[in-house]
Design an enzyme around this catalytic site. Sequence first.
Site, short mmCIF file in Angstrom:
data_model
loop_
_atom_site.label_atom_id
_atom_site.label_comp_id
_atom_site.label_asym_id
_atom_site.label_seq_id
_atom_site.Cartn_x
_atom_site.Cartn_y
_atom_site.Cartn_z
CG ASP A 73 40.19 39.27 36.43
OD1 ASP A 73 39.15 38.63 36.70
OD2 ASP A 73 41.27 39.10 37.02
CG ASP A 484 42.37 32.48 41.34
OD1 ASP A 484 43.47 31.97 41.04
OD2 ASP A 484 41.81 33.31 40.62
#
Length: 896
Positions: A73, A484
């Site tokens: 992404d 993350d």
Amino acid sequence: MRRTRVLAAVLALGAGLVAGAPPVLAADSPAPRASVAAAESYTWKNARIDGGGFVPGIVFNRKEKNLAYARTDIGGAYRWQESTKTWTPLLDSVGWDDWGHTGVVSLATDSVDPNRVYAAVGTYTNGWDPGNGAVLRSADRGASWQKADLPFKLGGNMPGRGMGERLAVDPNKNSVLYLGAPSGKGLWRSTDSGATWSQVTNFPNVGTYVSDPSDTSGYGNDNQGIVWVTFDESTGSAGSATKTVYVGVADKDNAVYRSTDAGATWQRLAGQPTGYLAHKGVLDAANGYLYIAYSDTGGPYDGGKGRLMRYATATGTWTEISPVAEADTYYGFSGLTVDRQHPGTVMATAYSSWWPDTQIFRSTNSGASWTKAWDYTSYPNRENRYTMDVSSSPWLTWGANPSPPEQTPKLGWMTEALEIDPFDSDRMMYGTGATIYGTEDLTKWDSGTKFTVKPMVQGLEETAVNDLAAPPSGGATLFSALGDVGGFRHTDLTKVPSMMYTSPNFTTTTSVDFAESNPNTVVRVGNLDSGPHIAFSTDNGANWFGGSDPSGVSGGGTVAAAADGSRFVWSPQGAGVQYTTGFGSSWSASTGIPAGAVVESDRVDPKTFYGFKSGKFYVSSDGGATFTASAATGLPAGDSVRFKALPGTKGDVWLAGGASDGAYGLWHSTDGGATFTKLPNVEQADTVGFGKAATGASYQTLYTTAKIGGVRGIFRSTDKGATWTRINDDAHQWGWTGAAITGDPRVYGRVYVSTNGRGVIYGDTSDTGGGSGGGGGGGGSDPTPTPTPTGACAVTYKITNQWSGGFQADVQLANTGTAAWNGWSLGWSFADGQKVTQLWNAGFTQSGAAVTVKNTSWNGTVAAGSSVGFGFTGSWSGTNTKPTAFRLGDRTCTVN
């Protein structure tokens, strides 16, 4: 997971990435090439983490075995390398101004000409990404690209990015491609192999679904648009456009459309289910079935209900084939694949089943019945059809010890990419929010024998880097602060660390620092839903313990350790600047400095700390208790600033940052921030860092991400900033690199570069003399000529991939003698005019047919019985004969 990537993009915009005026219509526009070349050969690698981010798409070529691609992404696209079972990055050439093109919303590989591959790129459809989207096309499997700019944005990191594929090549007439656009821009078509694009004006539906209508940022309230295109290859013949095309639309009432006249007209499929979004549409042309995976939302995080449907293309009959009753779903379906060797075999994923685990379903009778990857025996106990082996990426356990039915490592989450190899029924790959998993014995599923799931992700590095710190001593080579997955302590850059930071495990680490004179003391801060936002280590980052938070803290912010580790200053999100002695059992508010300031420590005086906020520099001489604003003027007015104090010299501070509409560049202070001098030879700078000085130099080596001499790049100075050398090249740019940079205090020339989605990049120089880039001194090692190795040698030359006009090769050079080599130089000649275009893990020169490859600074020593390897890409025409003779200095090597 990717929530933090939005913040990274906003940070990028704040750092001065402003949009130019993009072309209105798809003109062919190769990116401009910089005029400044690298002064010497740098070898660029990743500090290995292996994965770390969401992989929403995996695409296999239907004509050529072992040719596969993956899209991320925000971290570019990759090609599978079967010989090494690794992924090769394809979009490292994306530059600073086009940073949004590292987000890949769709990939398409050409089943007529496997050399051709396409990528639809762009990260955000709102103002966070200032540039429009583009379709990149390659005729050499992604080794090089041409670009067609689009008159709208694409959203590789937007909601709904796991649906697809939005980009598709006609399997019969490969000059025809379709692209589904977001934001109400409709369906687009190219008839010249992606060079130009025009809207299919007669397509009846541009989409209606938005994930969050109340979000006014343009992120959650953007129309997700056209989400997939699927051709029925049985309705065409070679050279003629495929007649039947299916298109998925983000519209819960009108999700699927079809054309039976090669796109001249379009109709909504009659009888289709409503109330759901069609995430994927996969066609089994052999049996005449279109399979569709439905979810009630666009994903990739959400989804509470789902259905699987089968559409008979000949009769128009819809059949519900959901593996569980709709009332029993608490997830949506998305991942969807057909076994091309056995088309009646279908698989699907419950992509949004976060707890206790994702689910994968398999049918061998076209969806009439299903089996599950795991099921309950007696709750909460479960039986798995698989075994997990994460020994290659042990951090995938997250250091967790969950209670049943949850397990660690998980089978996955956000599992929207699922593909069975079209040439091998035993191989399957699927993407998760953290990695690519796969198996090579999938058919054991059907016999009741457990198949093995392993990470298949090596080479694919997809972390967003917030901060980097390289200590001068201790077992750690590098500390990273990542989005993350928190971050890692690397003791060996070539190996995957056993675990990310734990105790606590931040979802995102925002800042990391160590005590300069006592690197065993390390501190990090970050984001966590519940628990402390700060952690400390007293053993060089090997083990951690959480501190306490001052009142009001909501996020990590920045943190600084005193030079001796005796105290810390913390500027957290949600609260003002704080200071403490010891390890944060209690905090006191600093005065004289505004909340949200960036803080750093002097690297010599343990009581001196610095801060910056909104154009003002602040100094504390009492351990962070009180700060005083400096009288320095002319600094950047905004907050896109990073600064560091030089190790070894009190009060020596370098500051980088700014924006194109104001002060922007690199500043230096030698009086603790009382005054700053702007370097006149640096037009823009966003990071600054220090590394080991060159031999003979009196000052540490400087590194910066900057614009110098009109060129954007990674620069190095060995003479205190008087002169600069660009050390990266156009093939190695990695989009936005503005978060952090640091040199290595122990290895001359080594630099660590942050990226926003390509992980931690590090570069090593072949310039063992270390003298380029300034008059401050010589090199990083003895500049005497490398001694010629003695003893026997053997070479293995292997062409690992070849395509029209290009090839890739791996070379292994073995020391088969009895004495170690301390430096080597290998030479050969090409017989057919081949040219080396790019080489890694060594430096090279080529004169005519003759190629000479020399060791870098870090792989010159080769023990007896050991070997060293390097790889390269090259060009060829006519024939590509392998070299038959290799020489190591004046010795002829055995050829294996």
